[in-house]
Scaffold this active site. Sequence first.
Site, short mmCIF file in Angstrom:
data_model
loop_
_atom_site.label_atom_id
_atom_site.label_comp_id
_atom_site.label_asym_id
_atom_site.label_seq_id
_atom_site.Cartn_x
_atom_site.Cartn_y
_atom_site.Cartn_z
CG HIS A 1 -1.97 1.20 1.25
ND1 HIS A 1 -2.04 2.36 1.09
CD2 HIS A 1 -3.65 0.58 1.12
CE1 HIS A 1 -3.13 2.56 0.87
NE2 HIS A 1 -4.25 1.75 1.15
N GLY B 1 0.40 -5.07 1.74
CA GLY B 1 -0.72 -5.33 1.00
C GLY B 1 -0.50 -5.88 -0.13
CE1 TYR C 1 -3.16 -6.04 5.82
CE2 TYR C 1 -4.17 -8.23 5.28
CZ TYR C 1 -3.59 -7.15 4.85
OH TYR C 1 -3.41 -7.09 3.41
C1 LCV Z 1 5.12 4.78 -0.24
C2 LCV Z 1 7.31 3.87 -0.69
C3 LCV Z 1 6.70 2.65 -0.02
C4 LCV Z 1 5.26 2.38 0.40
N1 LCV Z 1 4.50 3.51 0.27
O1 LCV Z 1 14.28 1.72 -1.09
O2 LCV Z 1 0.14 -4.58 4.72
S1 LCV Z 1 -0.23 -3.43 5.39
O3 LCV Z 1 -1.30 -3.28 6.40
O4 LCV Z 1 1.02 -2.99 6.25
C5 LCV Z 1 -0.53 -2.27 4.57
C6 LCV Z 1 -0.97 -0.81 5.00
C7 LCV Z 1 0.62 -1.82 3.68
O5 LCV Z 1 0.81 -2.63 2.46
O6 LCV Z 1 1.63 -0.97 4.11
C8 LCV Z 1 2.87 -0.75 3.48
C9 LCV Z 1 3.72 -1.87 3.83
N2 LCV Z 1 4.97 -1.72 3.03
C10 LCV Z 1 6.12 -1.70 3.95
O7 LCV Z 1 6.09 -1.64 5.00
C11 LCV Z 1 7.15 -1.36 2.98
C12 LCV Z 1 8.10 -0.05 3.05
N3 LCV Z 1 9.23 -0.17 2.08
C13 LCV Z 1 10.38 -0.51 2.42
O8 LCV Z 1 10.49 -1.26 3.70
C14 LCV Z 1 11.78 -0.31 1.57
O9 LCV Z 1 11.03 1.04 0.90
C15 LCV Z 1 11.72 -1.46 0.49
C16 LCV Z 1 12.21 -2.57 1.39
C17 LCV Z 1 10.57 -1.74 -0.12
C18 LCV Z 1 12.57 -0.88 -0.67
O10 LCV Z 1 13.76 -0.50 0.31
P1 LCV Z 1 14.91 0.44 -0.81
O11 LCV Z 1 15.93 0.86 0.08
O12 LCV Z 1 15.25 -0.17 -2.24
P2 LCV Z 1 13.67 2.99 -0.24
O13 LCV Z 1 13.24 2.36 0.98
O14 LCV Z 1 14.94 3.99 -0.40
O15 LCV Z 1 12.64 3.79 -0.89
C19 LCV Z 1 12.57 4.10 -2.22
C20 LCV Z 1 11.46 4.94 -2.29
O16 LCV Z 1 10.01 4.38 -2.40
C21 LCV Z 1 9.24 5.03 -1.42
C22 LCV Z 1 10.29 5.42 -0.36
O17 LCV Z 1 9.76 6.58 0.56
C23 LCV Z 1 11.46 6.27 -1.20
O18 LCV Z 1 10.96 7.30 -1.79
P3 LCV Z 1 11.82 8.75 -1.79
O19 LCV Z 1 12.93 8.23 -2.60
O20 LCV Z 1 10.85 9.71 -2.34
O21 LCV Z 1 12.22 8.82 -0.28
N4 LCV Z 1 8.53 3.78 -0.85
C24 LCV Z 1 9.01 2.61 -0.57
N5 LCV Z 1 7.99 1.74 -0.14
N6 LCV Z 1 5.04 1.13 0.89
N7 LCV Z 1 6.35 4.87 -0.78
#
Ligand code: LCV
Length: 256
Positions: A62, A105, A135
Amino acid sequence: MIAQRIEEGVGTITLDRPEKRNALSRELVEAVLAALDVFRGAGVRAAILRAAPGAKVWSAGHDIAELPQGRDPLMYSDPLERLLREVKAFPAPVIAMVHGSVWGGATDLALSCDLIVGDETCSFAITPVKLGLPYNLVGLLQFSRRLPLNLVKEMFFTASPLSADAAARWGILNHLVDSGELEVFTMALARTIAANAPLAVAAVKEQLRILTESGPIAAGAFERVQELRQRVAESEDYREGIRAFQERRPPDFRGR
Ligand code: LCV
């Protein structure tokens, strides 16, 4: 945002929002829904949902920037919830072709597909507790019907990714194939399905959806589940979970 194509009765949707790791924003979800509409009109007999070649993240789940604050975000009308329902109702099998990590999600989205083919780079995490969230009922039922309860609990309580081997061992994956073979293998599987009687395949898919989704739940139990969701979604911890993600720091949950 996405790429789509139809060839030999197989429709392929490629998630392509790398700058946000294919986070499922309203805009991205609407694009996927529109592509599924085109596929439905074209009478595709199988669909593949994938990320762009080489993407390290299949989808980050999400779009956190779009999560409503202070109330339960995963309501029935949420764009991602609509997509999960559309995938399950789509009149042809949808195959998730997974290279890279799958989060939150997006794991629910992959599980909502009819089959999942992954390679050695795939992993699956369900992460609401990292954001301070529980959830929703549909999602919890989906996980608990697919996987052993102790595994569901470990996935939810730890929010840690499940490896490709574990995903294969626990049956999340229909097939675990080498990344070099993933695309060819998945297309061949889709073509095998597309060669069978489409009305029969569509009927079996819908029959199984109705049978697996039906299950009585007492009104009181439903109310209790909903109250638990609402109370946590209104917590300070949920606000802290979002802030921590935006500020790129570990969350400091206080249990309130
Ligand atoms: C917006 C993002 C996101 C993102 N949204 O890259 O399942 S539930 O109930 O939790 C539901 C509510 C749900 O689905 O919630 C979301 C759950 N997802 C997560 O917790 C994953 C969050 N993201 C991460 O842990 C990391 O970004 C991953 C491991 C996916 C990738 O890591 P990596 O080092 O390759 P960055 O973290 O540097 O992210 C790159 C860009 O993508 C955005 C993040 O904010 C960043 O944007 P900026 O460069 O503008 O700062 N991003 C990543 N995930 N879910 N934005």
